[in-house]
Design a protein around this motif. Sequence first.
Motif, short mmCIF file in Angstrom:
data_model
loop_
_atom_site.label_atom_id
_atom_site.label_comp_id
_atom_site.label_asym_id
_atom_site.label_seq_id
_atom_site.Cartn_x
_atom_site.Cartn_y
_atom_site.Cartn_z
N THR A 170 0.83 -1.21 0.00
CA THR A 170 0.00 0.00 0.00
C THR A 170 0.87 1.26 0.00
OG1 THR A 170 -1.76 -1.15 1.18
CG2 THR A 170 -1.79 1.25 1.26
N VAL A 171 1.82 1.31 0.90
CA VAL A 171 2.66 2.52 1.04
C VAL A 171 3.55 2.72 -0.18
CG1 VAL A 171 4.48 3.61 2.40
CG2 VAL A 171 2.57 2.50 3.55
N LEU A 172 4.22 1.66 -0.64
CA LEU A 172 5.11 1.81 -1.79
C LEU A 172 4.36 2.07 -3.09
CD1 LEU A 172 7.86 -0.86 -1.01
CD2 LEU A 172 7.95 1.64 -0.68
N GLY A 173 3.05 1.87 -3.09
CA GLY A 173 2.22 2.21 -4.23
C GLY A 173 1.89 3.69 -4.31
N GLU A 174 2.29 4.44 -3.30
CA GLU A 174 2.06 5.89 -3.25
C GLU A 174 3.31 6.64 -3.71
OE1 GLU A 174 1.16 6.57 0.86
OE2 GLU A 174 -0.65 5.32 0.79
N PRO A 175 3.17 7.91 -4.11
CA PRO A 175 4.36 8.70 -4.47
C PRO A 175 5.34 8.77 -3.30
CG PRO A 175 2.36 9.82 -5.16
CD PRO A 175 1.93 8.65 -4.31
N GLY A 176 6.64 8.58 -3.61
CA GLY A 176 7.63 8.54 -2.55
C GLY A 176 8.82 9.44 -2.77
N ILE A 177 8.70 10.42 -3.63
CA ILE A 177 9.84 11.31 -3.90
C ILE A 177 10.25 12.01 -2.60
CG2 ILE A 177 10.60 13.37 -5.15
CD1 ILE A 177 8.71 12.41 -7.43
N GLY A 178 11.54 11.90 -2.28
CA GLY A 178 12.08 12.51 -1.07
C GLY A 178 11.76 11.75 0.20
N LYS A 179 11.30 10.50 0.08
CA LYS A 179 10.90 9.73 1.25
C LYS A 179 11.65 8.40 1.35
CE LYS A 179 6.17 11.50 1.04
NZ LYS A 179 4.76 11.10 0.85
N VAL A 180 11.78 7.93 2.60
CA VAL A 180 12.35 6.63 2.91
C VAL A 180 11.32 5.87 3.75
CG1 VAL A 180 14.17 5.41 4.18
CG2 VAL A 180 14.72 7.49 2.89
N LEU A 181 11.01 4.65 3.34
CA LEU A 181 10.11 3.82 4.12
C LEU A 181 10.93 3.05 5.15
CD1 LEU A 181 7.35 2.63 4.77
CD2 LEU A 181 7.76 0.92 2.98
N VAL A 182 10.56 3.18 6.42
CA VAL A 182 11.20 2.46 7.52
C VAL A 182 10.18 1.45 8.02
CG1 VAL A 182 12.16 2.63 9.84
CG2 VAL A 182 12.68 4.40 8.14
N ILE A 183 10.54 0.17 7.91
CA ILE A 183 9.65 -0.92 8.30
C ILE A 183 10.19 -1.59 9.55
CG2 ILE A 183 8.64 -3.12 7.60
CD1 ILE A 183 9.22 -2.25 4.66
N ASP A 184 9.42 -1.48 10.64
CA ASP A 184 9.75 -2.21 11.85
C ASP A 184 9.02 -3.54 11.77
OD1 ASP A 184 10.03 -3.34 14.33
OD2 ASP A 184 9.43 -1.55 15.45
N GLY A 185 9.75 -4.56 11.36
CA GLY A 185 9.20 -5.89 11.25
C GLY A 185 9.47 -6.74 12.48
N GLY A 186 9.78 -6.08 13.59
CA GLY A 186 10.03 -6.81 14.83
C GLY A 186 11.32 -7.61 14.83
N GLY A 187 12.14 -7.40 13.80
CA GLY A 187 13.40 -8.14 13.72
C GLY A 187 13.22 -9.59 13.32
N SER A 188 12.05 -9.94 12.82
CA SER A 188 11.77 -11.33 12.46
C SER A 188 12.70 -11.80 11.33
CB SER A 188 10.33 -11.49 12.00
OG SER A 188 10.11 -12.81 11.52
N LEU A 189 13.22 -12.99 11.51
CA LEU A 189 14.05 -13.63 10.50
C LEU A 189 13.34 -14.85 9.91
CD1 LEU A 189 17.49 -13.49 12.37
CD2 LEU A 189 16.58 -11.87 10.69
N ARG A 190 12.00 -14.88 10.01
CA ARG A 190 11.23 -16.04 9.58
C ARG A 190 10.56 -15.89 8.21
NH1 ARG A 190 7.86 -17.74 14.87
NH2 ARG A 190 6.58 -16.05 14.05
N CYS A 191 10.58 -14.68 7.65
CA CYS A 191 10.03 -14.46 6.31
C CYS A 191 10.52 -13.09 5.81
CB CYS A 191 8.49 -14.53 6.30
SG CYS A 191 7.69 -13.28 7.31
N ALA A 192 10.25 -12.80 4.55
CA ALA A 192 10.72 -11.55 3.94
C ALA A 192 9.59 -10.54 3.83
CB ALA A 192 11.28 -11.84 2.55
N LEU A 193 9.89 -9.30 4.18
CA LEU A 193 8.90 -8.23 4.12
C LEU A 193 8.96 -7.41 2.84
CD1 LEU A 193 9.23 -7.01 7.81
CD2 LEU A 193 7.44 -8.46 6.82
N LEU A 194 10.03 -7.57 2.06
CA LEU A 194 10.21 -6.84 0.81
C LEU A 194 10.81 -7.78 -0.21
CD1 LEU A 194 10.24 -3.89 -0.54
CD2 LEU A 194 12.68 -3.92 0.03
#
Length: 165
Positions: free
Chosen positions: A56-80
């Motif tokens: 949802t978020v990466l589908g929006e305009p992101g010029i000048g922005k950085v997405l920071v994802i707190d995935g809880g540090g999980s190493l059990r699957c990929a978020l991107l």
Amino acid sequence: MTALLTTDLLDNNEALIKNEQLRIIAPMFQRYGGKPGFAGNIVTLKIFEDNSLVRTVLGEPGIGKVLVIDGGGSLRCALLGDQLADMAVKNGWEGVVVYGCIRDSAAINALPLGVRALNTHPLKTVKKNVGERDVPVSFGGVTLKPGEWLCADEDGVIVSTTPLI
């Protein structure tokens, strides 16, 4: 983006470090993506093993922005993965920082996007549309707030209350 070096930004803004307006995230991230350095205003997501909101978020305009994802540090699957990273490029995002894992790293490395993540994992996430957006997130000894400024390069990741350019 003009070449911003975290080392120079820290050296030139020591007063901001003392006032905790400029913070350094503990060195925990691997570097991915074809863009070694990136900077921008922070947009946050707090999720756990569900990347529905990332799309949802990466589908929006992101010029000048950085997405920071707190995935809880999980190493059990990929978020991107490569499809979401490609979407980020098409929508002008400067970079993505993932406190968790990514997948499709070879394809992501070929994209003009800065990515930091803990590691890689081949498994995709569940899709339940669960998570929070634009909330403070904490990892690596730092709390990151929406609208703050993040700069990442080969030497590390720093966060500031205001742009340092």
